[in-house]
Design a protein around this motif. Structure first.
Motif, PDB file in Angstrom:
ATOM      1  N   GLY A 451      -1.656  19.341  55.559  1.00  0.00           N
ATOM      2  CA  GLY A 451      -0.509  18.543  55.962  1.00  0.00           C
ATOM      3  C   GLY A 451       0.841  19.077  55.540  1.00  0.00           C
ATOM      4  N   THR A 452       0.884  20.269  54.923  1.00  0.00           N
ATOM      5  CA  THR A 452       2.150  20.757  54.357  1.00  0.00           C
ATOM      6  C   THR A 452       2.378  22.223  54.689  1.00  0.00           C
ATOM      7  OG1 THR A 452       1.935  19.233  52.500  1.00  0.00           O
ATOM      8  CG2 THR A 452       3.484  21.033  52.244  1.00  0.00           C
ATOM      9  N   LEU A 453       3.645  22.541  55.009  1.00  0.00           N
ATOM     10  CA  LEU A 453       4.079  23.910  55.248  1.00  0.00           C
ATOM     11  C   LEU A 453       5.322  24.164  54.405  1.00  0.00           C
ATOM     12  CD1 LEU A 453       3.993  26.612  56.847  1.00  0.00           C
ATOM     13  CD2 LEU A 453       5.332  25.477  58.633  1.00  0.00           C
ATOM     14  N   ASN A 454       5.202  25.106  53.461  1.00  0.00           N
ATOM     15  CA  ASN A 454       6.293  25.415  52.530  1.00  0.00           C
ATOM     16  C   ASN A 454       6.802  26.819  52.857  1.00  0.00           C
ATOM     17  OD1 ASN A 454       7.901  26.050  50.277  1.00  0.00           O
ATOM     18  ND2 ASN A 454       6.656  24.789  48.913  1.00  0.00           N
ATOM     19  N   LEU A 455       8.094  26.908  53.242  1.00  0.00           N
ATOM     20  CA  LEU A 455       8.671  28.164  53.717  1.00  0.00           C
ATOM     21  C   LEU A 455       9.819  28.600  52.816  1.00  0.00           C
ATOM     22  CD1 LEU A 455       8.900  27.218  57.508  1.00  0.00           C
ATOM     23  CD2 LEU A 455       7.121  28.612  56.418  1.00  0.00           C
ATOM     24  N   THR A 456       9.779  29.859  52.365  1.00  0.00           N
ATOM     25  CA  THR A 456      10.825  30.415  51.503  1.00  0.00           C
ATOM     26  C   THR A 456      11.225  31.782  52.028  1.00  0.00           C
ATOM     27  OG1 THR A 456       9.927  29.253  49.572  1.00  0.00           O
ATOM     28  CG2 THR A 456      11.398  31.110  49.145  1.00  0.00           C
ATOM     29  N   TYR A 457      12.530  32.056  51.995  1.00  0.00           N
ATOM     30  CA  TYR A 457      13.050  33.369  52.384  1.00  0.00           C
ATOM     31  C   TYR A 457      13.416  34.151  51.123  1.00  0.00           C
ATOM     32  CZ  TYR A 457      13.669  31.580  57.191  1.00  0.00           C
ATOM     33  OH  TYR A 457      13.478  31.066  58.455  1.00  0.00           O
ATOM     34  N   PRO A 458      12.546  35.049  50.649  1.00  0.00           N
ATOM     35  CA  PRO A 458      12.833  35.775  49.395  1.00  0.00           C
ATOM     36  C   PRO A 458      14.105  36.617  49.458  1.00  0.00           C
ATOM     37  CG  PRO A 458      10.541  36.051  50.067  1.00  0.00           C
ATOM     38  CD  PRO A 458      11.243  35.401  51.205  1.00  0.00           C
ATOM     39  N   LYS A 459      14.471  37.086  50.633  1.00  0.00           N
ATOM     40  CA  LYS A 459      15.672  37.903  50.793  1.00  0.00           C
ATOM     41  C   LYS A 459      16.799  37.138  51.471  1.00  0.00           C
ATOM     42  CE  LYS A 459      13.175  42.319  51.056  1.00  0.00           C
ATOM     43  NZ  LYS A 459      12.973  43.551  51.846  1.00  0.00           N
ATOM     44  N   GLY A 460      16.635  35.812  51.560  1.00  0.00           N
ATOM     45  CA  GLY A 460      17.622  34.996  52.244  1.00  0.00           C
ATOM     46  C   GLY A 460      18.886  34.794  51.432  1.00  0.00           C
ATOM     47  N   ASN A 461      19.883  34.177  52.071  1.00  0.00           N
ATOM     48  CA  ASN A 461      21.155  33.896  51.422  1.00  0.00           C
ATOM     49  C   ASN A 461      21.818  32.698  52.093  1.00  0.00           C
ATOM     50  OD1 ASN A 461      22.374  34.920  53.824  1.00  0.00           O
ATOM     51  ND2 ASN A 461      22.220  36.999  52.988  1.00  0.00           N
ATOM     52  N   SER A 462      23.087  32.517  51.871  1.00  0.00           N
ATOM     53  CA  SER A 462      23.784  31.339  52.372  1.00  0.00           C
ATOM     54  C   SER A 462      23.865  31.304  53.901  1.00  0.00           C
ATOM     55  CB  SER A 462      25.199  31.281  51.790  1.00  0.00           C
ATOM     56  OG  SER A 462      25.929  32.446  52.131  1.00  0.00           O
ATOM     57  N   SER A 463      23.665  32.445  54.561  1.00  0.00           N
ATOM     58  CA  SER A 463      23.731  32.475  56.023  1.00  0.00           C
ATOM     59  C   SER A 463      22.357  32.299  56.682  1.00  0.00           C
ATOM     60  CB  SER A 463      24.361  33.788  56.491  1.00  0.00           C
ATOM     61  OG  SER A 463      23.553  34.890  56.125  1.00  0.00           O
ATOM     62  N   SER A 464      21.309  32.141  55.895  1.00  0.00           N
ATOM     63  CA  SER A 464      19.963  31.993  56.446  1.00  0.00           C
ATOM     64  C   SER A 464      19.826  30.671  57.204  1.00  0.00           C
ATOM     65  CB  SER A 464      18.921  32.041  55.329  1.00  0.00           C
ATOM     66  OG  SER A 464      18.890  33.307  54.707  1.00  0.00           O
ATOM     67  N   ILE A 465      18.932  30.687  58.183  1.00  0.00           N
ATOM     68  CA  ILE A 465      18.603  29.463  58.913  1.00  0.00           C
ATOM     69  C   ILE A 465      17.088  29.343  59.042  1.00  0.00           C
ATOM     70  CG2 ILE A 465      20.766  29.394  60.219  1.00  0.00           C
ATOM     71  CD1 ILE A 465      19.171  30.517  62.634  1.00  0.00           C
ATOM     72  N   PHE A 466      16.623  28.121  59.144  1.00  0.00           N
ATOM     73  CA  PHE A 466      15.243  27.830  59.516  1.00  0.00           C
ATOM     74  C   PHE A 466      15.315  27.182  60.902  1.00  0.00           C
ATOM     75  CE2 PHE A 466      15.333  27.729  54.911  1.00  0.00           C
ATOM     76  CZ  PHE A 466      14.159  28.375  54.524  1.00  0.00           C
ATOM     77  N   THR A 467      14.787  27.861  61.909  1.00  0.00           N
ATOM     78  CA  THR A 467      14.898  27.333  63.261  1.00  0.00           C
ATOM     79  C   THR A 467      13.512  27.243  63.890  1.00  0.00           C
ATOM     80  OG1 THR A 467      16.045  27.574  65.382  1.00  0.00           O
ATOM     81  CG2 THR A 467      15.432  29.617  64.251  1.00  0.00           C
ATOM     82  N   PHE A 468      13.236  26.111  64.515  1.00  0.00           N
ATOM     83  CA  PHE A 468      11.897  25.803  64.995  1.00  0.00           C
ATOM     84  C   PHE A 468      11.906  25.532  66.496  1.00  0.00           C
ATOM     85  CE2 PHE A 468      12.184  24.489  60.580  1.00  0.00           C
ATOM     86  CZ  PHE A 468      11.069  25.105  60.010  1.00  0.00           C
ATOM     87  N   VAL A 469      10.929  26.112  67.173  1.00  0.00           N
ATOM     88  CA  VAL A 469      10.678  25.831  68.582  1.00  0.00           C
ATOM     89  C   VAL A 469       9.665  24.688  68.622  1.00  0.00           C
ATOM     90  CG1 VAL A 469       9.705  26.757  70.720  1.00  0.00           C
ATOM     91  CG2 VAL A 469      11.140  28.206  69.251  1.00  0.00           C
ATOM     92  N   VAL A 470      10.038  23.577  69.271  1.00  0.00           N
ATOM     93  CA  VAL A 470       9.221  22.354  69.252  1.00  0.00           C
ATOM     94  C   VAL A 470       8.902  21.938  70.685  1.00  0.00           C
ATOM     95  CG1 VAL A 470       9.090  19.956  68.454  1.00  0.00           C
ATOM     96  CG2 VAL A 470      10.331  21.660  67.094  1.00  0.00           C
ATOM     97  N   SER A 471       7.670  21.554  70.924  1.00  0.00           N
ATOM     98  CA  SER A 471       7.200  21.251  72.272  1.00  0.00           C
ATOM     99  C   SER A 471       7.894  20.048  72.878  1.00  0.00           C
ATOM    100  CB  SER A 471       5.688  21.003  72.254  1.00  0.00           C
ATOM    101  OG  SER A 471       5.361  19.968  71.344  1.00  0.00           O
ATOM    102  N   THR A 472       7.969  20.055  74.195  1.00  0.00           N
ATOM    103  CA  THR A 472       8.389  18.882  74.955  1.00  0.00           C
ATOM    104  C   THR A 472       7.157  18.011  75.206  1.00  0.00           C
ATOM    105  OG1 THR A 472       8.015  20.009  77.064  1.00  0.00           O
ATOM    106  CG2 THR A 472      10.223  20.179  76.090  1.00  0.00           C
TER     107      THR A 472
END
Length: 544
Positions: A451-472
């Motif tokens: 039931g859980t998805l934990n996402l981390t960007y090790p090389k990310g910074n203040s300009s990083s985004i998490f963007t998801f494609v979600v079904s209709t």
């Protein structure tokens, strides 16, 4: 289901009856024969006998022809062998070979025209562009088909046609030897599983036919590199693709069937095929008719809506109704891959003989909630092996991979086909909803738990985004937030700004463009102003 029943289904011992099929087609297992007959009937409507080609399946092609599918159809004609099928097959084969590039100095030497109407690659106003004006992988797609024509139906072909085919395979093999990953924009490394497997096979087979030891040894050596990579983690470098795992299984079947016992491919092909199917069986969700994520390369987000090559293998093993194909696959997206069906049908009996024990039962129904983990390695793009983790339950699956790569979008450098984190769920027990992380970083640390998805960007910074494609979904056509996503309750936490952006990508409007023919909603999280640290987002899911 009893094991005996499963084995009978897998072997497809019951034959369908048709007065127009050859004895060869009648001898195919039930499921394979159905797939062969239906796909050939569909392709018959695209066959232009006066041209000796199939029309392109794309409705926007203005009646242009297409080379690769014509080769596959020609093999089907040889198998069917009814009326003038053999003469039509020879016409197609000779046309394709006539259009093969034959100038040894060209990078595309031995490759095949993508359509007979196109200008000569490299001529004025038609500059060479790999995977544009020429596709070097077509040497493998068409070359393997020609090998099958000789092996299975050589007795039907004239000596002149067989000589042409062998000469064509010689040129294709030499041309494939020009390919070096990282040189001239080419990306063929031994880690590029599906064309690499085909390259090794065609080289090894053709070298033996022509008595060319250098060519034979080149195929064996290249196969050894592929095998060494596979043996690191018992996985294909190009892992879990609804399309390209299907091609790799095709190639491994060729390794196992058509080469002599002293070949390293004959020795290792069956083991690699069984290990790949073991992974597929753990990731396949029969209730959703989808392979759970993550997907290294995908042509869609729901296998029930696009033609995947794995669906063709599922058809041969389980039957059409238990694959992810609808009654008329020609209505689905990415329909051109349906033209592979005659090849898979012809190989189905031998392929089935290599499958792991009890595979039909494992694929037929969802057995129990489970977690799958694996590693895969795709040099030079992977700096470290990818760690894959997937959780599957009756109504919900979550899969992701941790990676550190040299490019955004995986080895195919495609943000639209690389799906490093995928969630799927059943809507009203029937339709499949999906959420896919759109890759924007070269590194991801992902943790999957029930039931859980934990996402981390090790090389990310203040300009990083998490963007998801979600079904209709037809039930809730207008989405204003996560609460409107049908069939799934979503909770979000982490150090990202939890006020997200929301856009729609539709056929007729919206801010975004379709991805692989799919409409979707786009949820995007950015980092807070002045953020310092490692970007993290945690999503919790509950099917409702």
């Amino acid at each position: 289901m009893a094991l005996k029943t499963c084995l009978l289904l897998s072997a497809g011992l019951v034959s369908l009856c048709s007065g127009h099929d050859s004895d060869y087609v009648k001898s195919l297992p039930q499921n394979a024969r159905q797939m062969f007959t239906e796909s050939m009937t569909w392709m018959d409507d695209y066959h232009d006998s006066s041209a000796g080609y199939l029309y392109n399946f794309g409705g926007a092609s203005a009646l242009r022809y297409e080379t690769r599918s014509s080769a596959w159809y020609a093999l089907g004609l040889l198998a069917r062998n009814s009326g003038d099928d053999v003469s039509e097959a020879e016409k197609i084969i000779t046309n394709i070979i006539a259009g093969q590039y034959k100038e040894p100095a060209d990078q595309w030497f031995g490759d095949y025209q993508q359509e007979p109407e196109e200008p000569y690659v490299g001529s004025t106003n038609y500059p060479p562009k790999i995977y544009g004006s020429f596709d070097p992988n077509w040497r493998g797609f068409i070359g393997t088909t020609f090998v099958m024509a000789i092996e299975e139906f050589g007795h039907l072909l004239s000596n002149g046609t067989k000589d042409l085919v062998l000469e064509s395979l010689r040129n294709a093999t030499i041309g494939d030897s020009y390919r070096v990953g990282g040189v001239d924009d080419d990306n063929l490394y031994s880690s590029y599983s599906n064309p690499a497997i085909m390259r090794a096979f065609v080289s090894g087979w053709t070298g033996r036919q022509l008595g060319d030891k250098n060519m034979t040894d080149a195929g064996e050596t290249y196969a050894g590199e592929i095998i060494d990579l596979f043996n690191m983690h018992q996985t294909l470098s190009e892992f879990n693709s609804g399309t390209y795992t299907g091609v790799s299984l095709f190639g491994l079947t060729l390794w196992s069937k058509y080469l002599p016992a002293d070949s390293v491919m004959t020795e290792n092909g069956p083991k690699m095929l069984r290990a790949t199917w073991d992974a597929v069986a753990q990731l396949w969700h029969p209730g959703m008719k989808n392979m759970a994520g993550p997907w290294d390369r995908a042509y869609g987000y729901d296998m029930n809506k696009y033609v995947s090559l794995m669906a063709l293998w599922f058809w041969t093993i389980l039957g059409k109704d238990k694959s992810s194909l609808i009654a008329k696959p020609q209505a689905m997206s990415h329909v051109a891959d349906y033209a592979w069906a005659p090849l898979f049908s012809i190989l189905s009996s031998f392929h089935s003989s290599l499958l792991p024990e009890n595979i039909t039962c494992r694929l037929s129904s969802f057995r129990q909630e489970r977690t799958f983990s694996a590693q895969a390695y795709y040099p030079p793009y992977d700096l470290v092996p990818r760690n894959i983790s997937t959780w599957l339950s009756t109504n919900l699956t979550i899969g992701a991979e941790s990676y550190e790569e040299t490019v955004i979008g995986g080895p195919s450098t495609s943000q639209t086909s690389f799906n490093p984190a995928v969630v799927q769920w059943l809507v009203d027990g029937k339709d499949v909803g999906f959420i896919s992380l759109y890759p924007t970083e070269t590194a991801l640390a992902a943790q999957v738990a029930p039931g859980t998805l934990n996402l981390t960007y090790p090389k990310g910074n203040s300009s990083s985004i998490f963007t998801f494609v979600v079904s209709t979904n037809k039930k809730q056509r207008t989405v204003s937030g996560w609460e409107d996503v049908t069939g799934l309750k979503v909770g979000v936490s982490g150090n990202a700004n939890l006020t997200y952006g929301l856009e729609f990508a539709g056929q007729y409007g919206g801010k975004g463009s379709l991805i692989r023919d799919f409409e979707f909603w786009n949820f995007t999280y950015s980092m807070p102003d002045g953020f310092e640290g490692v970007p993290n987002l945690v999503l919790e899911f509950e099917s409702v």
